[in-house]
Design a protein around this motif. Structure first.
Motif, PDB file in Angstrom:
ATOM      1  N   GLN A   1       0.114   0.117 -12.574  1.00 33.54           N
ATOM      2  CA  GLN A   1      -0.969   0.706 -11.792  1.00 33.54           C
ATOM      3  C   GLN A   1      -1.015   0.166 -10.367  1.00 33.54           C
ATOM      4  O   GLN A   1      -1.598   0.781  -9.488  1.00 33.54           O
ATOM      5  CB  GLN A   1      -2.329   0.428 -12.455  1.00 33.54           C
ATOM      6  N   SER A   2      -0.415  -0.990 -10.149  1.00 32.12           N
ATOM      7  CA  SER A   2      -0.461  -1.626  -8.836  1.00 32.12           C
ATOM      8  C   SER A   2       0.950  -2.010  -8.401  1.00 32.12           C
ATOM      9  O   SER A   2       1.843  -2.174  -9.227  1.00 32.12           O
ATOM     10  CB  SER A   2      -1.360  -2.865  -8.865  1.00 32.12           C
TER      11      SER A   2
ATOM     12  N   LEU B   1       3.394   3.641 -12.172  1.00 34.80           N
ATOM     13  CA  LEU B   1       4.366   3.344 -11.116  1.00 34.80           C
ATOM     14  C   LEU B   1       5.581   2.659 -11.722  1.00 34.80           C
ATOM     15  O   LEU B   1       5.447   1.852 -12.644  1.00 34.80           O
ATOM     16  CB  LEU B   1       3.728   2.427 -10.064  1.00 34.80           C
TER      17      LEU B   1
ATOM     18  N   SER C   1       5.879  -3.659 -10.209  1.00 35.30           N
ATOM     19  CA  SER C   1       4.551  -3.426 -10.741  1.00 35.30           C
ATOM     20  C   SER C   1       4.420  -4.175 -12.055  1.00 35.30           C
ATOM     21  O   SER C   1       5.239  -4.010 -12.961  1.00 35.30           O
ATOM     22  CB  SER C   1       4.322  -1.932 -10.962  1.00 35.30           C
TER      23      SER C   1
ATOM     24  N   ARG D   1      -3.320  -1.343  -5.235  1.00 31.86           N
ATOM     25  CA  ARG D   1      -3.499  -0.557  -6.445  1.00 31.86           C
ATOM     26  C   ARG D   1      -3.745   0.898  -6.076  1.00 31.86           C
ATOM     27  O   ARG D   1      -4.531   1.194  -5.183  1.00 31.86           O
ATOM     28  CB  ARG D   1      -4.679  -1.108  -7.247  1.00 31.86           C
ATOM     29  N   SER D   2      -3.092   1.763  -6.788  1.00 31.51           N
ATOM     30  CA  SER D   2      -3.290   3.187  -6.574  1.00 31.51           C
ATOM     31  C   SER D   2      -4.339   3.674  -7.551  1.00 31.51           C
ATOM     32  O   SER D   2      -4.221   3.506  -8.768  1.00 31.51           O
ATOM     33  CB  SER D   2      -1.968   3.931  -6.801  1.00 31.51           C
TER      34      SER D   2
ATOM     35  N   ALA E   1       2.284   1.634  -3.462  1.00 29.56           N
ATOM     36  CA  ALA E   1       1.290   2.019  -4.465  1.00 29.56           C
ATOM     37  C   ALA E   1       0.896   3.486  -4.332  1.00 29.56           C
ATOM     38  O   ALA E   1       0.523   4.128  -5.319  1.00 29.56           O
ATOM     39  CB  ALA E   1       0.047   1.138  -4.341  1.00 29.56           C
ATOM     40  N   GLU E   2       0.987   4.016  -3.132  1.00 36.17           N
ATOM     41  CA  GLU E   2       0.612   5.409  -2.892  1.00 36.17           C
ATOM     42  C   GLU E   2       1.802   6.362  -2.939  1.00 36.17           C
ATOM     43  O   GLU E   2       1.654   7.543  -2.644  1.00 36.17           O
ATOM     44  CB  GLU E   2      -0.090   5.522  -1.541  1.00 36.17           C
TER      45      GLU E   2
ATOM     46  N   LEU F   1       0.826  -1.199   0.000  1.00 34.99           N
ATOM     47  CA  LEU F   1       0.000   0.000   0.000  1.00 34.99           C
ATOM     48  C   LEU F   1       0.867   1.259   0.000  1.00 34.99           C
ATOM     49  O   LEU F   1       0.606   2.210  -0.743  1.00 34.99           O
ATOM     50  CB  LEU F   1      -0.929   0.008   1.207  1.00 34.99           C
TER      51      LEU F   1
ATOM     52  N   TRP G   1       3.607   8.263  -5.026  1.00 31.36           N
ATOM     53  CA  TRP G   1       3.787   8.945  -6.307  1.00 31.36           C
ATOM     54  C   TRP G   1       3.696  10.442  -6.061  1.00 31.36           C
ATOM     55  O   TRP G   1       3.136  10.908  -5.083  1.00 31.36           O
ATOM     56  CB  TRP G   1       2.752   8.486  -7.331  1.00 31.36           C
TER      57      TRP G   1
ATOM     58  N   PHE H   1      -6.414   6.923  -8.891  1.00 34.10           N
ATOM     59  CA  PHE H   1      -6.362   8.375  -8.939  1.00 34.10           C
ATOM     60  C   PHE H   1      -7.534   8.868  -9.766  1.00 34.10           C
ATOM     61  O   PHE H   1      -7.688   8.506 -10.918  1.00 34.10           O
ATOM     62  CB  PHE H   1      -5.028   8.821  -9.544  1.00 34.10           C
TER      63      PHE H   1
END
Length: 160
Positions: free
Chosen positions: A124-125, A88, A120, A156-157, A69-70, A66, A72, A159
């Motif tokens: 995306q994840s 990512l 990744s 997965r992030s 994934a976050e 987590l 960025w 947005f």
């Protein structure tokens, strides 16, 4: 009245002659079942310890995935038509996973945790795989002393 003692003596003589003495047989069964019950309790304790350690490791992997994934920056977000797109990279995921593990103490009750994979697959994840060695709380002949545990978590992030 005199028939009763004679009968008891003849029964005792009959048992002695045939070898049908039962002294101590209950004690042997009690000892056997006591050892069996103790072994069963030790196996249950070891299995519970292994299960809890795997859950701890999975929680650590889930948190690392987590965090990765976050991790960025806003300037990494691209506008793709009507949608916003974020990609990512594997190096950033690995760095954030290692930073999370360092903040979390870098280990579990079983010992140090090894980061096997942080990458990744779809940009995306983030997928994080961790490994550790679980050691039994006690050493027995019929239980393994060490068992490797490996877990994988994906986050997965999103947005919008």
């Amino acid at each position: 009245m005199s028939a009763r003692p004679e009968r008891a003596e003849s029964d005792r003589a009959e048992r002695d002659r045939t070898g049908a003495r039962e002294d101590g047989s209950t004690l042997l069964l009690t000892i056997f079942y006591g050892v069996l019950a103790l072994a069963l309790v030790l196996v249950v304790v070891a299995a519970s310890s292994l299960y809890l350690e795997r859950k701890r490791l999975f929680t650590l992997a889930d948190g690392a995935a987590l965090a990765a994934a976050e991790a960025w920056q806003l300037d990494e977000v691209r506008i793709d038509g009507d949608a916003l797109r974020l990609e990512l990279d594997d190096e950033g995921i690995a760095d954030e996973a290692l930073a999370y593990l360092a903040d979390a103490g870098g280990g579990t009750a079983a010992g140090p945790v090894e980061l096997v994979r942080a990458a990744s697959d779809d940009a995306q994840s983030a997928t994080v795989t961790l490994r550790t060695i679980w050691r039994a709380p006690f050493s027995l002949e019929f239980l393994p002393f060490e068992v490797p545990i490996e877990v994988t978590a994906t986050a997965r992030s999103v947005f919008h």
